[in-house]
Scaffold this active site. Structure first.
Site, PDB file in Angstrom:
ATOM      1  N   MET A  49     -54.155 -10.981  44.999  1.00  0.00           N
ATOM      2  CA  MET A  49     -53.879 -12.385  44.674  1.00  0.00           C
ATOM      3  C   MET A  49     -53.394 -12.504  43.233  1.00  0.00           C
ATOM      4  O   MET A  49     -53.490 -13.572  42.623  1.00  0.00           O
ATOM      5  CB  MET A  49     -55.129 -13.246  44.903  1.00  0.00           C
ATOM      6  CG  MET A  49     -55.484 -13.386  46.367  1.00  0.00           C
ATOM      7  SD  MET A  49     -56.410 -14.888  46.782  1.00  0.00           S
ATOM      8  CE  MET A  49     -57.884 -14.649  45.819  1.00  0.00           C
ATOM      9  N   HIS A  53     -55.513  -6.178  37.342  1.00  0.00           N
ATOM     10  CA  HIS A  53     -56.249  -5.444  36.320  1.00  0.00           C
ATOM     11  C   HIS A  53     -56.302  -3.975  36.734  1.00  0.00           C
ATOM     12  O   HIS A  53     -55.620  -3.557  37.690  1.00  0.00           O
ATOM     13  CB  HIS A  53     -57.648  -6.035  36.128  1.00  0.00           C
ATOM     14  CG  HIS A  53     -58.414  -6.239  37.404  1.00  0.00           C
ATOM     15  ND1 HIS A  53     -58.787  -5.207  38.237  1.00  0.00           N
ATOM     16  CD2 HIS A  53     -58.859  -7.381  38.005  1.00  0.00           C
ATOM     17  CE1 HIS A  53     -59.452  -5.666  39.281  1.00  0.00           C
ATOM     18  NE2 HIS A  53     -59.498  -6.990  39.171  1.00  0.00           N
ATOM     19  N   HIS A  56     -56.850  -3.103  40.420  1.00  0.00           N
ATOM     20  CA  HIS A  56     -55.637  -3.176  41.239  1.00  0.00           C
ATOM     21  C   HIS A  56     -54.715  -1.989  40.951  1.00  0.00           C
ATOM     22  O   HIS A  56     -54.116  -1.428  41.875  1.00  0.00           O
ATOM     23  CB  HIS A  56     -54.879  -4.475  40.960  1.00  0.00           C
ATOM     24  CG  HIS A  56     -55.634  -5.715  41.279  1.00  0.00           C
ATOM     25  ND1 HIS A  56     -56.110  -6.561  40.300  1.00  0.00           N
ATOM     26  CD2 HIS A  56     -56.006  -6.268  42.461  1.00  0.00           C
ATOM     27  CE1 HIS A  56     -56.725  -7.583  40.870  1.00  0.00           C
ATOM     28  NE2 HIS A  56     -56.688  -7.438  42.175  1.00  0.00           N
TER      29      HIS A  56
END
Length: 355
Positions: A49, A53, A56
């Site tokens: 979404m 950071h 991810h």
């Protein structure tokens, strides 16, 4: 894949001295359809979404390594309105697409699919949705009614749109990962689902896009979550190791005799409690150890932790582990609010690992 051991420092998604190729930015389903698939190789997808950071980035790097140099990695960035119970939470969710593109590029993505709401839901909110079923009504589902129905609906749509061979999700969202895995199996999606271990900051806090909303004092309180989980993991390991040593010391005898023969300070201190404990006492010990730390954080005068749930669950269906469980896998999951920020965390455990 499971997360084991204690927190390790995260990597750096900042400037490494080299410029990664900019991934293709795709805004529509037509543009995504036009993206050439790799010949003789696989397409891997990481769904996010946004507000990317290091957690991810780890997912993207894992996808890159799995797909190989000839494969293709597609990252989706879409803030799904169906997953939010309150409009304020949806509005508050950070949107950082330019930074996301840079992070995705550095981690090895070939394309970023960042559609608008009208592209994903062209007729408005969908009338037909995926229902998460009983598993989706527990823990996170009980705290956020309808959340998992919305999550599974958009994941199903994005899987159909991106058509990957393999999709990667973080184990920090353990219930989400379990539901996606179950959906793919139950509804015969032709895709492999892979979980990637939780990434933590050096202080142990699991990486989350919501961490940015914590003040320094609130973050200090929030550290009770990983401390509780890892203390419970240590307690389980110590108890199981103590039982194992007792068995080795007095094979065929009772545990009390074996423990007393060890003659060590720690064994002597624990002998009575462990010897008298039922063989099925490990789940209760795990819960009690974690809860004690969380209750201490909840009792703080300033910036207290407000516990939502602490649960020791079966990873297959997220039902509570009974106290008579002697072996098998489990997930110790916690959710709490610190200030205005709600956080979740979990750790996988294995009972009877030494027996």
């Amino acid at each position: 894949m499971t997360t084991t051991g204690h927190p390790t420092p995260t990597g750096n998604t900042g400037n490494t001295g080299t410029t990664a190729p900019t991934p293709a930015l795709l805004r529509t389903a037509a543009e995504l359809d036009a993206l050439p698939r790799p010949a003789g190789a696989e397409r891997a997808v990481v769904m996010t979404m946004g507000a990317l950071h290091e957690g991810h980035a780890t997912l993207i790097r894992t996808a890159r390594e799995t797909a190989g140099p000839d494969g293709q990695v597609v990252v989706t960035v879409f803030v799904n309105p169906l997953q939010f119970g309150e409009a304020a939470d949806l509005d508050r969710y950070p949107r950082t697409l330019d930074d996301d593109l840079a992070t995705a590029a550095a981690a090895g993505a070939d394309a970023v699919f960042a559609p608008g709401v009208d592209e994903v839901y062209p007729g408005g909110e969908p009338q037909v949705r995926i229902t998460a079923g009983p598993m989706g009504e527990r823990l996170e589902g009980a705290s956020r009614p309808g959340h998992f129905d919305g999550m599974l609906t958009v994941v199903a749509k994005l899987l159909h749109l991106t058509r990957p061979d393999e999709a990667f999700y973080g184990q920090k969202d353990a219930q989400q990962l379990a539901l996606i895995t179950r959906m793919v199996r139950d509804l015969n999606f032709g895709v492999r689902i892979t979980g990637v271990p939780t990434v933590r900051d050096p202080d142990g806090l699991a990486l989350s896009s919501r961490n940015r909303f914590l003040s320094p004092q609130e973050r200090h309180t929030a550290l009770a979550l990983p401390r509780a989980l890892f203390a419970a993991q240590d307690r389980l390991a110590a108890q199981q190791a103590l039982h194992e040593r007792a068995k080795a010391t007095a094979p065929g005898g009772d545990r009390a005799a074996g423990l007393n023969k060890l003659g060590e300070a720690r064994a002597a201190a624990d002998a009575q409690a462990v010897a008298l404990a039922r063989p099925n006492g490990a789940p209760a010990a795990v819960r009690a150890t974690a809860r004690a730390i969380l209750e201490e954080a909840a009792a703080r005068d300033r910036h207290p932790l407000v516990l939502d749930y602490l649960a020791l669950v079966d990873p297959a269906d997220f039902t509570e582990i009974p106290d008579d469980r002697e072996s098998g896998d489990a997930i110790l999951a916690v959710a709490a609010r610190v200030g205005e920020t709600r956080l979740i965390d979990n750790i996988p455990l294995t009972f009877g690992a030494l027996t």
